[in-house]
Enzyme design. Structure first.
Site, PDB file in Angstrom:
ATOM      1  CD  GLU A  34      -3.325   3.465  -5.936  1.00 26.30           C
ATOM      2  OE1 GLU A  34      -3.121   2.819  -4.890  1.00 26.30           O
ATOM      3  OE2 GLU A  34      -3.319   4.699  -5.962  1.00 26.30           O
ATOM      4  CG  ASN A  63      -2.894   4.181   1.248  1.00 25.44           C
ATOM      5  OD1 ASN A  63      -3.977   4.319   1.820  1.00 25.44           O
ATOM      6  ND2 ASN A  63      -2.420   3.003   0.900  1.00 25.44           N
ATOM      7  CB  SER A 114      -0.950  -0.011   1.193  1.00 28.73           C
ATOM      8  OG  SER A 114      -0.280  -0.415   2.356  1.00 28.73           O
ATOM      9  CG  HIS A 156      -2.917  -0.686  -3.440  1.00 27.10           C
ATOM     10  ND1 HIS A 156      -2.994   0.644  -3.147  1.00 27.10           N
ATOM     11  CD2 HIS A 156      -3.125  -1.332  -2.260  1.00 27.10           C
ATOM     12  CE1 HIS A 156      -3.247   0.803  -1.869  1.00 27.10           C
ATOM     13  NE2 HIS A 156      -3.332  -0.372  -1.305  1.00 27.10           N
TER      14      HIS A 156
END
Ligand code: CAA
Length: 286
Positions: free
Chosen positions: A155, A193, A122, A143
């Site tokens: 992702e 993130n 992540s 991801h």
């Protein structure tokens, strides 16, 4: 592939994300070789996947025969050496650089000729992880989001060395298993993130400053911003240790104070209050 007429994949790591990825691929008719260094994690993973599939049958969303076939396609493998060789190997282990590199060096020997090695990290640099492998051009970030069987996004993160062909094939694989891939370049926190974690961190600062109780903070974001769950409940779902790890990467690699992890988050992690997985975070869980 482990046999000429079947699709197969290896997933390394049977925690929350690894087991979700395993379920999604098994539902898309892949034979899934699921490995974890801890046998109890494998037992917990197959148990939880079984429960979710049974629930889908109870709700009339899947036939009992289909659920049984999905369970059958997930093969828990205790020793990494026994996972076989597959066109796609996804690493979903602990979010620690050294551990990931160690696992990836072994996992790459299970990637079939011209296959892809992917990581579900992540926040760790895809470029740095790729550099530790023998075929960095066939290394990519894939991801997934928690809960993996529900969230549509993958992702797809492109390291400096990732080839165009690897990106195109990864996008196709994500689509094949019913996900919506969105591509971005490798940079700390990627897109997801880098945007999400500062919001969660700010919610924790808001709690620390005594502005409102957790329920009020979450309700304001749910009802006012139409988020499906509030940031503190979401942090509990992700895992507070994972949130701290990601914020530390953002803080260190982007070098800006705005990513400094909230002291209350550090305290919660030190206290072992990691969210849902430890049955206590910002909220209690039975
Ligand atoms: N595993 C599998 N399925 C699950 C699940 C889980 N852990 N939790 C819920 N579901 C399923 C339910 O079974 C239900 O399925 P059906 O529609 O088929 O009945 C569906 O999801 C909706 O669940 P609920 O009705 O129980 O609850 P809800 O409507 O409040 O939805 C939620 C729950 C899907 C978690 C929703 O609150 C949500 O989308 N929250 C945001 C989650 C999110 O942002 N995730 C990303 C986190 S970031 C990340 O993962 C990456 C990272 O790098 C940190």
């Amino acid at each position: 592939m482990s046999s000429s007429d079947k699709k197969s994949i290896a997933v390394i790591g049977a925690g929350t994300m690894g087991r979700g990825i395993a379920q999604v691929f098994a539902q898309a008719r892949y034979d899934v070789y699921l490995h974890d260094a801890f046998p109890e994690a494998l037992t917990a993973a197959t148990g939880q996947i079984g429960k979710l599939l049974d629930k889908a049958v109870d709700k009339g969303k899947m036939s009992a025969a289909d659920a049984a076939a999905v369970k059958e396609r997930i093969r828990p493998v205790k020793s990494l050496g026994d996972v076989g060789s597959h066109p796609l190997v996804i690493e979903a282990a602990t979010e620690k650089l050294d551990i990931k590199i160690e696992i990836l060096k072994k996992a790459q020997t299970h990637v079939a000729d011209s296959g892809i090695l992917a990581t579900n990290t992540s926040s760790i640099s895809i470029t740095q992880l790729a550099a530790a492998t023998d075929h960095p051009d066939r290394f990519v970030g894939m991801h997934f989001f928690n809960p993996v069987p529900v969230m549509k996004l993958v992702e797809v993160v492109r390291g400096l060395q990732t080839s165009d062909d690897t990106v195109v094939r990864t996008v196709a694989l994500a689509e094949e298993v019913g996900k919506t891939p969105v591509c971005c370049n490798d940079h700390p926190g990627f897109v997801s993130n880098r945007v999400l974690m500062p919001m969660i961190n700010e919610a924790i600062f808001t709690l620390q400053d005594g502005v409102a109780e957790p329920e009020a903070i979450d309700n304001i974001m749910k009802l006012g911003m139409a988020h499906p769950m509030g940031p503190l409940a979401l942090a509990d779902l992700i895992g507070l240790d994972v949130c701290l790890d990601i914020l530390e990467v953002l803080h260190r690699d982007l070098g800006e104070d705005r990513y400094r992890p909230c002291p209350l988050l550090r305290k919660m992690v030190l206290a072992g209050r990691l969210g849902r997985k430890s049955k206590k975070g910002f909220y209690p869980y039975d």
